[in-house]
Motif scaffolding. Structure first.
Motif, mmCIF file in Angstrom:
data_model
loop_
_atom_site.group_PDB
_atom_site.id
_atom_site.type_symbol
_atom_site.label_atom_id
_atom_site.label_comp_id
_atom_site.label_asym_id
_atom_site.label_seq_id
_atom_site.Cartn_x
_atom_site.Cartn_y
_atom_site.Cartn_z
ATOM 1 N N LEU A 1 44.829 38.448 33.112
ATOM 2 C CA LEU A 1 45.096 37.556 34.434
ATOM 3 C C LEU A 1 46.388 38.565 35.132
ATOM 4 C CD1 LEU A 1 44.763 33.741 33.784
ATOM 5 C CD2 LEU A 1 43.009 35.359 34.539
ATOM 6 N N ASP A 2 46.273 38.508 36.413
ATOM 7 C CA ASP A 2 47.237 39.007 37.326
ATOM 8 C C ASP A 2 48.433 38.040 37.509
ATOM 9 O OD1 ASP A 2 48.907 40.229 38.937
ATOM 10 O OD2 ASP A 2 47.547 40.104 40.478
ATOM 11 N N PHE A 3 49.718 38.290 36.847
ATOM 12 C CA PHE A 3 50.803 37.266 37.037
ATOM 13 C C PHE A 3 51.638 37.999 37.826
ATOM 14 C CE2 PHE A 3 48.378 34.971 33.962
ATOM 15 C CZ PHE A 3 49.025 33.774 33.547
ATOM 16 N N ASP A 4 51.956 37.551 39.140
ATOM 17 C CA ASP A 4 52.698 38.263 39.996
ATOM 18 C C ASP A 4 52.606 39.694 39.992
ATOM 19 O OD1 ASP A 4 53.567 35.603 40.595
ATOM 20 O OD2 ASP A 4 54.971 35.650 39.096
ATOM 21 N N GLY A 5 51.577 40.352 39.964
ATOM 22 C CA GLY A 5 51.500 41.738 40.054
ATOM 23 C C GLY A 5 51.611 42.340 38.798
ATOM 24 N N LYS A 6 51.716 41.745 37.546
ATOM 25 C CA LYS A 6 51.575 42.205 36.227
ATOM 26 C C LYS A 6 50.363 41.781 35.431
ATOM 27 C CE LYS A 6 55.204 43.192 33.562
ATOM 28 N NZ LYS A 6 56.371 42.672 32.983
ATOM 29 N N TYR B 1 40.843 29.256 38.873
ATOM 30 C CA TYR B 1 41.454 28.316 39.737
ATOM 31 C C TYR B 1 43.164 28.490 39.569
ATOM 32 C CZ TYR B 1 43.387 23.954 41.277
ATOM 33 O OH TYR B 1 44.120 22.725 42.136
ATOM 34 N N PRO B 2 43.857 28.355 40.586
ATOM 35 C CA PRO B 2 43.508 28.143 42.020
ATOM 36 C C PRO B 2 43.302 29.769 42.508
ATOM 37 C CG PRO B 2 45.700 27.908 41.933
ATOM 38 C CD PRO B 2 45.313 27.964 40.678
ATOM 39 N N ILE B 3 42.493 29.895 43.396
ATOM 40 C CA ILE B 3 42.523 31.023 44.275
ATOM 41 C C ILE B 3 43.430 30.777 45.471
ATOM 42 C CG2 ILE B 3 41.217 32.938 45.580
ATOM 43 C CD1 ILE B 3 38.919 32.028 44.010
ATOM 44 N N PRO B 4 44.528 31.317 45.658
ATOM 45 C CA PRO B 4 45.562 30.843 46.602
ATOM 46 C C PRO B 4 45.152 30.805 48.072
ATOM 47 C CG PRO B 4 46.623 32.389 45.201
ATOM 48 C CD PRO B 4 45.013 32.504 44.863
ATOM 49 N N ALA B 5 45.240 29.991 48.830
ATOM 50 C CA ALA B 5 45.025 29.945 50.204
ATOM 51 C C ALA B 5 45.415 31.248 51.026
ATOM 52 C CB ALA B 5 45.609 28.782 50.933
ATOM 53 N N HIS B 6 44.529 31.662 51.718
ATOM 54 C CA HIS B 6 44.713 32.938 52.416
ATOM 55 C C HIS B 6 45.239 34.002 51.548
ATOM 56 C CE1 HIS B 6 43.711 31.155 56.273
ATOM 57 N NE2 HIS B 6 44.885 30.237 55.977
ATOM 58 N N GLY B 7 44.959 33.941 50.084
ATOM 59 C CA GLY B 7 45.479 34.797 49.232
ATOM 60 C C GLY B 7 44.363 35.530 48.290
ATOM 61 N N GLU B 8 44.716 36.291 47.449
ATOM 62 C CA GLU B 8 43.920 37.001 46.417
ATOM 63 C C GLU B 8 44.232 36.440 44.841
ATOM 64 O OE1 GLU B 8 42.939 40.968 48.462
ATOM 65 O OE2 GLU B 8 44.559 41.033 47.183
ATOM 66 N N ARG B 9 43.317 36.776 44.006
ATOM 67 C CA ARG B 9 43.354 36.346 42.422
ATOM 68 C C ARG B 9 42.591 37.645 41.878
ATOM 69 N NH1 ARG B 9 46.155 35.198 39.141
ATOM 70 N NH2 ARG B 9 46.035 33.435 37.715
ATOM 71 N N ARG B 10 43.254 38.381 40.823
ATOM 72 C CA ARG B 10 42.993 39.434 40.131
ATOM 73 C C ARG B 10 42.458 38.972 38.937
ATOM 74 N NH1 ARG B 10 45.163 44.905 40.150
ATOM 75 N NH2 ARG B 10 47.135 44.049 39.486
ATOM 76 N N VAL B 11 41.479 39.331 38.251
ATOM 77 C CA VAL B 11 40.892 39.406 36.973
ATOM 78 C C VAL B 11 40.171 40.448 36.253
ATOM 79 C CG1 VAL B 11 39.191 37.700 35.363
ATOM 80 C CG2 VAL B 11 40.340 36.810 37.448
#
Length: 982
Positions: free
Chosen positions: A99-104, A146-156
């Motif tokens: 999972l992407d945690f703050d870009g890492k 969960y969650p996919i941030p509001a107006h944001g992105e989630r990377r897996v």
């Protein structure tokens, strides 16, 4: 754990393709159409999109590792949850998650599967989810983000490993499942093949004109597209290397190697034609999903080649069924085919039923290899077994291992044509019989590919290089030997060897997973692989890893070790405290048992107290009902409440001395109790009758048509536990136990990973007095949910009934000694009562040396009722109304005559227990109320199991069981009565 980092990836069963029975001859392998990747976000006003995909592939010989990075964009102004359905192709395995945690990227770590499920369910109750990746049967996955941030992105990021499938020309086929259902903003693809030239790789489909190039170390291909939708399947063909291929990897202080080399290529020789053939046809419920058209095409070609033979047909389900002998003349098997075309597929799969009864020269087995009922392991075959798989969801490794061990062969009709499969049944080639090395250990080999003949070997190097000695035996008896040198010199640069070795080891262990469970779990955890016993999990903070005692990724390891030293000391204190607490509460229960209660009518003063008690009782009960399910539970108390629904205030079970207002009544009762034997008690059950339309129809049907009507109704209720329970009850009532058990065993076919369904099956088998069949089902439940005390209690009670009393003692003591979640109140005391009753009534002396002496005392009872249910996070109440008209329940836990009710279960599966040492003559009404639940229950209703016992813990003990269901909140059902002294 921060709420911003949550993901669940769980698997669903793979559905088989449609049957192709209308085609009598089929020549090509069956390639199922790719299923699209689907993202579901039910609460999104605007669709959440998969915007970017980056695919990176490394191919070494016949191994491929693919990393897929996906980016989701949420255009909405609120946090949302999405579920991504991500199907994989046969032979592919998820071997990594991040999972992407703050870009890492935060990589997942392995955990025992049952432990991962427990953590997920526990944190879900606290509204904090982990990231969990687990496997069941089949090869479909669900990715919950969960969650996919509001107006944001989630990377897996997912990593997929596979051993490439061979084509007919001996080349290896790389398949990438890229069936995305929408266009992507950005799509990047890179494929690298160390050791190969660009000319050795051919695009087959889906590469959009991209070209292979020669780079340093091997061939490479790159694609970069914008506003692009990839084709549903990308395929590339890799020519077979002429000689051996070796890769070496350093992992966790050891050096692993993986090698591929050509096996001997000789002409195949005919197998002896069987004069007597045993045909075993898997007729269980899952058998309907097999490709019967391809199976019939194979049999057609096979019998034509044999000409004349005799066939003994056996249908295999929950039990075996001899279906007669057929004489095949000139390849004509029409009478046998007519029988097979009319098979009714029904029931679970008992692996022991796959062994033919009659003697034969060879066994031809058509099955998916998925055992789920009674015997969990594949039987031994004394003659060659030819195992045929034609199902998308199948345990091919189990079938292959059984066939090769017997000297037979395995064919997958979805991978090769029936015509090619006939060759495997009729002819044989050399077999690998020896694999040795003085410089390497833990060697393992995969079967040679049928087309290319290439063999895969892996192991652990003890030295910088090692020699391998391989030995093949040809059908005529000749032996062929080869020598291969493996080491870093000349090895390809790819970090594949360690996981490849682990995968080959697991592949050999999986066919008998019930026996090899611990070894499979160790390999999965050590190498970060998803197996039937291990999952991958990602948590947010280091404190979360410490809380659940899961070793985190490397970057969190130092802080984890520091915090764990404190945690270990705390855990030791908690375990010691738990034992002391159970000993104290058991002593309080003994004090209750030693106390004598009056058996006359309740004094009038108690009736007059109802009005004032009612107000206090109502508020107390409301407080108990509204407490959080995970809150610490109070000590046993009885709250005053109005009668008849709620009785007045009671002293705590913890109080050994009686209240002053009961002292005079209690004193004479003590002498009477000592001198007077208990009156005779009997149990009268009220039969629970289902009122569904199918049940009404079956009850009106004559016996000779009963099974046909069931089969007619069955297709509309394939996923309904209620249907199979109700119908099985009707067949038991009609004295058709064999068919009733077959119908009941369908529950095992529904979902092998659903402990709720399996618990229902175990309870109903116990009610049918088939503890021998219940034990393996409940053993599976204990494997799936070892951290739920009900798993061990259920198993212990079943083991006791089969005569395995020492094992039962161990299982019940497990319930007593382990610290459980506080949503399981008093279950230790329930298990203690059953453990001591078992010791007291066993015909042989049981070994109790491992049991704390403080826990050894039998407390016989005149009457006992135990209520359990199948749905977690559900509140069911047990009510017992005595001859005085006084109701014992969660709000009146100690009755005037001494009936004791255990603490209220509001968030688990029960049990709730009513105990009465000396019963007043009269009738005792037993009822159950469905108070409510906080989850979607298994069957659209909650299934209850009740055990009513007289003479508990004595030689005169008698017990009756009942299974029933409650649907709506506040529904009350009458179970039956105890009749004492009448």
């Amino acid at each position: 754990m921060k709420i911003s980092n949550i993901l669940l990836l769980a698997t669903a069963l793979l559905a088989g393709p449609a049957v192709l029975a209308q085609q009598p001859a089929i020549s090509d392998p069956l390639v199922p159409p790719p299923r699209p990747l689907v993202l579901r976000v039910p609460e999104a006003a605007q669709p959440v999109r998969l915007t970017r995909v980056n695919v990176d592939v490394m191919v070494v010989g016949r191994l491929a590792r693919t990393t897929v990075e996906m980016t989701f964009h949420n255009p909405n102004a609120r946090l949302l949850e999405g579920e991504l359905q991500f199907p994989l192709l046969d032979g592919q395995q998820v071997s990594g998650l991040a999972l992407d945690f703050d870009g890492k990227w935060r990589p997942a770590v392995p955990v025992e599967k049952a432990r991962g499920q427990e953590i997920f369910e526990e944190v879900t109750r606290a509204r904090i989810d982990p990231a969990l990746l687990e496997a069941t049967q089949g090869n479909n996955y669900k990715l919950r983000v969960y969650p996919i941030p509001a107006h944001g992105e989630r990377r897996v990021s997912l990593t997929i490993s596979e051993r490439l499938r061979e084509k007919r020309d001996g080349s290896a086929l790389l398949r990438l499942p890229l069936a995305f259902s929408e266009r992507l903003d950005v799509f990047d693809l890179r494929i690298q093949a160390p050791g190969l030239k660009a000319e050795a790789v051919k695009p087959v489909r889906g590469l959009g004109g991209a070209r292979w190039e020669n780079r340093a170390g091997g061939a490479a291909l790159e694609m970069h597209r914008r506003d692009y939708r990839p084709e549903d399947r990308v395929e590339a063909s890799f020519s077979a290397a002429g000689g051996p291929l070796v890769t070496v990897e350093e992992f966790d202080g050891k050096r692993y190697f993986y090698a591929e080399l050509p096996a001997p290529r000789t002409l195949l020789v005919p197998r002896p034609s069987p004069r007597q053939l045993a045909l075993v046809w898997d007729a269980s419920g899952s058998g309907a999903k097999r490709e019967h058209g391809r199976e019939f095409a194979l049999l057609d070609a096979y019998f034509r080649a044999l000409g004349n033979t005799r066939v003994r047909l056996m249908l295999a389900r929950d039990a075996s069924e001899d279906s007669g002998t057929f004489v095949i003349k000139g390849g004509d098997w029409s009478s046998l085919r007519a029988v097979l075309e009319n098979v009714s597929y029904d029931g679970g799969t008992n692996m022991a039923a796959l062994r033919p009864h009659a003697t034969a020269d060879a066994v031809l087995l058509f099955s998916d290899g998925l055992g789920n009922f009674a015997a969990p392991t594949m039987p031994h075959f004394a003659v060659p077994l030819f195992a045929v798989s034609a199902a998308a969801a199948a345990d091919n490794d189990r079938l292959r291992q059984a066939a090769e061990k017997s000297g037979g062969a395995f064919v997958d009709l979805l991978a090769i044509s029936p015509a090619e499969a006939v060759t495997a049944l009729l002819k044989q080639g050399p077999r690998l019989t020896g694999l040795r090395s003085n410089g390497a250990r833990d060697l393992v080999a995969a079967p040679a590919d049928a087309e290319s003949g290439r063999l895969a070997v892996a192991g652990i190097l003890n030295e910088a290089s090692a020699g391998l000695d391989l030995e093949w035996r040809h059908p005529g008896g000749a032996v062929e030997r080869r020598h291969l040198k493996v080491g870093s010199a000349g090895a390809l640069s790819a970090s594949f060897a360690a996981q490849a070795w682990a995968n080959l080891q697991i592949r050999q262990l999986l066919p008998e997973r019930s026996v090899n469970r611990a070894a499979i779990e160790r390999l999965g955890k050590a190498f970060g692989l998803v197996t039937p016993g291990t999952s991958l999990i990602v948590l947010d903070r280091v404190e979360d890893y410490v809380r659940y005692e899961i070793v985190p990724p490397t970057e969190l390891r130092a802080e984890y070790e520091r915090l764990m030293s404190t945690r270990r000391q705390q855990s030791e204190r908690e375990r010691a405290s738990h034992s002391e607490d159970i000993a104290r509460r058991f002593k309080e229960k003994q004090a209750w048992w030693e106390r004598d209660f009056p058996k006359g009518d309740r004094p009038k003063a108690r009736e007059e107290a109802k009005a004032t008690a009612g107000a206090v009782g109502s508020s107390a009960l409301s407080a108990e009902r509204n407490r959080p399910a995970t809150a610490a539970l109070p000590a046993p108390i009885a709250s005053p409440a109005p009668a008849p629904a709620v009785a007045e205030s009671r002293p705590s079970l913890a109080k050994a001395a009686p209240a002053q207002r009961m002292a005079d009544a209690a004193a004479p009762a003590k002498a009477d109790a000592a001198a007077t034997p208990s009156p005779v008690a009997s149990i009268q059950l009220k039969k629970w009758v289902a009122n569904a339309p199918y049940a009404e129809r079956l009850r009106k049907t004559e016996n000779d048509q009963l099974y046909r009507i069931y089969l007619d109704e069955r297709p509309g209720y394939l996923n309904s536990t209620a249907f199979f329970l109700d119908v099985a009850d009707i067949f038991f009532d009609r004295d058709r136990p064999e068919l009733a058990l077959r119908i009941l065993s369908n529950l095992a076919e529904m979902d092998l990973e659903n402990r709720h369904v399996l618990r229902i099956l175990g309870y109903r088998l116990m009610q049918a007095k088939r503890a021998d069949l219940a034990v393996p089902v409940l053993q599976r439940v204990a494997e799936l949910a070892p951290n739920e005390p009900q798993s061990w209690r259920d198993l212990g009670l079943a083991q006791a009934e089969t005569g395995a009393r020492q094992q039962a003692l161990k299982s019940l003591y497990e319930v007593v000694t382990r610290p459980w979640h506080n949503r399981f109140p008093d279950i230790e005391l329930v298990a203690l009562a059953e453990m001591n009753a078992l010791i007291a009534t066993a015909p042989e002396k049981l070994d109790t040396s491992a049991i704390d002496p403080r826990f050894l005392r039998n407390l016989p009872l005149d009457l006992r009722v135990v209520l359990t249910w199948d749905a977690d996070n559900t509140d069911i109440d047990l009510w017992v109304t005595d001859p005085n008209g006084e109701k014992s329940f969660y709000g009146n836990r100690l009755s005037y005559q001494g009936g004791a009710m255990s603490r209220d279960f509001t968030g688990g599966y029960g049990p709730e227990e009513f105990s009465l040492k000396k019963a007043k003559p009269g009738r005792y009404l037993i009822q159950a109320q469905f108070y409510g639940h906080r989850q979607q229950v298994v069957a659209g209703a909650t299934t209850l199991g009740l055990r009513l016992t007289t003479g508990f813990g004595t030689a005169a003990q008698k017990e009756e069981r009942l299974t029933l269901r409650l649907k709506g909140q506040s529904e009350v059902v009458t179970v039956g009565e105890f009749v004492v002294g009448e």
